[in-house]
Write a protein that holds these residues in place. Structure first.
Motif, PDB file in Angstrom:
ATOM      1  N   VAL A 194       0.406  -1.348   0.216  1.00 21.45           N
ATOM      2  CA  VAL A 194       0.024   0.242   0.169  1.00 21.45           C
ATOM      3  C   VAL A 194       1.084   0.864   0.445  1.00 21.45           C
ATOM      4  N   THR A 195      -0.031   2.525  -0.881  1.00 23.30           N
ATOM      5  CA  THR A 195       1.604   3.249  -1.000  1.00 23.30           C
ATOM      6  C   THR A 195       0.327   4.346  -0.877  1.00 23.30           C
ATOM      7  N   ALA A 196       0.717   5.416  -0.027  1.00 23.04           N
ATOM      8  CA  ALA A 196      -0.266   6.967   0.241  1.00 23.04           C
ATOM      9  C   ALA A 196       0.400   8.018   0.744  1.00 23.04           C
ATOM     10  N   SER A 197      -0.371   9.720  -0.386  1.00 18.71           N
ATOM     11  CA  SER A 197       0.796  10.571   0.065  1.00 18.71           C
ATOM     12  C   SER A 197       0.059  11.554  -0.844  1.00 18.71           C
ATOM     13  N   LYS A 198       0.697  12.876  -0.291  1.00 15.71           N
ATOM     14  CA  LYS A 198      -0.715  14.083  -0.332  1.00 15.71           C
ATOM     15  C   LYS A 198       0.565  15.283   0.170  1.00 15.71           C
ATOM     16  N   LEU A 199       0.434  15.969  -1.272  1.00 14.89           N
ATOM     17  CA  LEU A 199       1.347  16.696  -1.398  1.00 14.89           C
ATOM     18  C   LEU A 199       0.496  18.831  -1.918  1.00 14.89           C
ATOM     19  N   HIS A 200       1.071  19.374  -1.295  1.00 13.78           N
ATOM     20  CA  HIS A 200       0.566  20.672  -1.790  1.00 13.78           C
ATOM     21  C   HIS A 200       1.788  22.229  -1.715  1.00 13.78           C
TER      22      HIS A 200
END
Length: 689
Positions: A194-200
């Motif tokens: 499982v991979t998750a990412s969040k960018l701003h």
């Protein structure tokens, strides 16, 4: 100035050491060439593999930046903000590059039947196991759109016993921050990753904030002679759109120099939500390898463009279902051989509503619908004529059928002087073939030769346009064909490897925007030719120091053609022998990777991109070009046990540049450019669980 910067780049060592050179990875198993697991070393293909280690060491911030470090590949970027509106161009297709380089995710196409482009940011680095690049090949195996080649991004799957995980954070210039997390567990028979990412990011440009969220899950179940695999993914992006910077010397306007970070369209924005699910079964039965793949991918896109007080709001949905069974059968005809036989079935469903505001989308001005079916069968045979010589031959037939409808509501809010395109249907059939030969001498020198044909069908955005009277139409176009020839040779020693390739691609009925006719529409361009040279080299100069270099020369020109034009543009335009816009003739990448200690590595990367004609200047007469530029990047990585620290500087010399601009056909000297970031700084922290 360019020469001085390039010299400085050379002196401080420059491109990430792409340990990703195909001859340098002789034992690598690839899947892109045959759609089954195979070693690439003994096949007549021009392949490059970018490993997970290469990605982690690279100073590239996005997938297009990473790919642009390879021979024969350029990138074009509108904003420099997490690869939003970025395009990868393999072997010089210019403005139409996004439709001529086929992008795959785990062997399934993510190049869509519209012009929205690949959502590169939906594939975080943490999710990638490796990337396989196939230059000048892929039309037999994958069909429509593989005109210049194929790039296959392969995500991580559980392979190691037990559990593992990693968390990383990154922050830097322009209020950019990102977190990525991945983890997996494998029992030896069943596993999940499982991979998750969040960018701003606030963005280099005004009105260019960007928020991206992604999640992927890969599960596999091993059987006695095969496996089942399930892949899931979702992504979501919201982004503000700043528009272009305008230059018009006659009026004293030069926003590229005076206000490169400004916004021309402070009210414009877009969003994108995607999802995918894929199920795959692989089995070996009586010596034959069988693969059955079933997948669905969905995408919703919303956008608002103010257009100087005449706004347009669009809400579109795209769904594609695919069924891709194939089998590989070993045989002894002509020598040790294998035959791959496959069928590809794709069903596309496109729907778009157009209004003047989000609040009015329930009562749209236009409601457009398009269905598309692609049905194909293919054969690919590989024969080892001897231990040193391999022959590859393949053929594909693909048929497309499209049906479009458009409804216009004159009573809808904002409906002025509109129209509905008459319903239209279209069908066509095209063939692709490939014939390649490879021989390796006792010295280790290998030679490759290949001839092939690829094709491309027009997509829905290229079909739905306006005619001379500015009324909506479905403009069905002839399919495009590319006849290609390629010859290469290379060698690998214990400390070094090199490869040289020459290629020539003749393009017929190229599908592209027509800048010379009244109305806004696409057309089949006159014939053109892309030919060039690609050089790659890698040298382990010292046990602690590795060097790499690539050079690409691309000559992209129209062979013949005169366009009549119109009263509003140039007339009787002779484009024979003219350069294709948005293609730089020369591109250089250089690199160094220095192991300062067992825990610390410094990577230096630089690229030089030559000047190129702006879009809309097929006649090469408008007197303006995108200037050449040189970029230098540095990345320092330090490992302390399970903790990794890294710091990077991109565009070290703070070069002011852009790589996309469109010139005006109406106003001499006027053009719009999309300026890109100067020097940027990033620091990151990762922890291996």
């Amino acid at each position: 100035m360019q020469q001085k910067q390039l010299l400085a780049a050379l002196l401080c060592a420059v491109t990430p050491l792409a340990h990703a050179e195909s001859e340098a990875m002789l034992d690598e198993v690839v899947v892109t060439a045959t759609r089954f697991k195979d070693k690439s070393a003994d096949r007549p293909i021009n392949a490059t593999i970018i490993s997970r280690d290469d990605i982690q060491q690279s100073s590239a911030r996005t997938l297009p930046e990473l790919l642009a470090g390879q021979a024969g590949i350029a990138m074009r970027d509108f904003f420099g903000n997490n690869a939003a509106s970025s395009t990868v161009d393999m072997r010089g297709f210019g403005a139409a590059a996004g439709q001529n380089t086929l992008i795959l995710l785990d062997g399934r196409r993510i190049t869509d039947s519209d012009l929205s482009g690949v959502q590169w940011a939906a594939i975080p680095f943490a999710a990638i196991e490796r990337i396989e690049i196939l230059r000048g090949s892929g039309a037999v195996q994958y069909g429509d759109g593989a005109s210049s080649g194929v790039i296959n991004i392969i995500t991580r799957t559980p392979t190691k016993m037990g559990g593992s995980g990693q968390v990383s954070v990154r922050g830097g210039s322009y209020d950019t921050n990102e977190v990525q997390a991945s983890g997996g567990y494998f029992t030896g028979e069943v596993g999940v990753d499982v991979t998750a990412s969040k960018l701003h990011s606030g963005g280099y440009r005004a009105n260019n904030s960007n928020d991206q969220t992604n999640a992927q899950a890969n599960a596999r179940w091993l059987t006695e002679a095969g496996e089942f695999a399930l892949k899931l993914g979702v992504d979501q992006q919201t982004i503000r759109l700043p528009g272009a910077r305008t230059v018009q010397p006659a009026l004293g306007i030069d926003q590229v120099a005076t206000d490169p970070r400004g916004a021309a369209t402070p009210l414009d924005y877009a969003s994108r939500d995607g999802g995918q699910v894929a199920l795959e079964w692989q089995q070996n039965l009586a010596g034959a390898d069988i693969n059955l793949g079933l997948a669905r991918r969905t995408k919703n896109q919303k956008s608002y463009f103010d257009l100087g007080g005449f706004p347009t709001y669009r809400d579109g949905d795209l769904t594609v279902d695919s069924f891709t069974p194939r089998v590989r059968v070993p045989h002894a005809l002509g020598g040790e051989s294998s035959l791959v036989v496959g069928v590809d079935v794709h069903r596309w469903d496109y729907a778009q509503r157009i209004s003047n505001a989000a609040a009015n989308i329930a009562q749209p001005i236009n409601r457009i619908g398009m269905t598309q079916s692609n049905d194909a069968w293919y054969l690919q045979n590989t024969t080892h004529l001897s231990t040193a010589t391999t022959l590859l031959a393949g053929f594909r037939n693909e048929r497309i059928a499209m049906s479009g409808s458009d409804t216009y509501n004159a009573a809808a809010p904002g409906a002025f002087f509109g129209s509905a395109a008459p319903a239209g249907i279209f069908s066509a059939s095209k063939n692709a073939y490939e014939l390649g030969l490879r021989h390796q001498f006792d010295s280790g020198l290998a030679i490759n030769g290949k001839a092939g044909r690829s094709f491309r069908f027009a997509n829905v955005d290229e079909i739905y346009e306006s005619g001379p009277a500015f009324t909506n139409q479905f403009q069905f176009l002839r399919p495009q064909t590319v006849d290609g020839l390629e010859f290469g040779l290379g060698q690998r020693t214990q400390a070094a490897s090199w490869r040289a390739t020459v290629f020539s691609n003749e393009v017929r009925d190229e599908i592209h925007l027509d800048p010379f006719s009244t109305g806004v529409g696409n057309t089949n361009l006159p014939p053109s030719r892309r030919q060039g040279i690609e050089l790659e080299g890698r040298w382990q100069a010292l046990s602690q120091l590795a060097l790499s270099a690539t050079y690409g020369y691309t000559d992209a020109r129209f062979i013949s053609g005169i366009w009549p034009g119109s009263a509003f543009t140039q007339t009787n335009v002779n484009i024979a022998g003219k350069h294709v816009p948005l293609v730089a003739s020369q591109k250089v990448n250089l690199g160094a990777s220095w192991a300062v200690s067992e825990q610390t590595r410094l990577n230096a990367a630089a690229s030089y991109v030559g000047s190129q004609f702006m879009e809309n200047d097929e006649a090469n007469t408008l007197g303006m070009k995108i200037p050449a530029y040189t970029l230098v990047d540095l990345k320092l990585v330090h490992q302390v046990g399970a903790l990794q620290l890294n710091a990077s500087v991109n565009n070290l010399f703070d070069h002011k540049y852009y790589n996309y601009a469109v010139s005006s056909q109406f106003t001499p000297g006027r053009f719009n450019a999309y300026t890109l970031p100067g020097r940027t700084l990033f620091v990151g922290l990762g922890y291996q669980l």
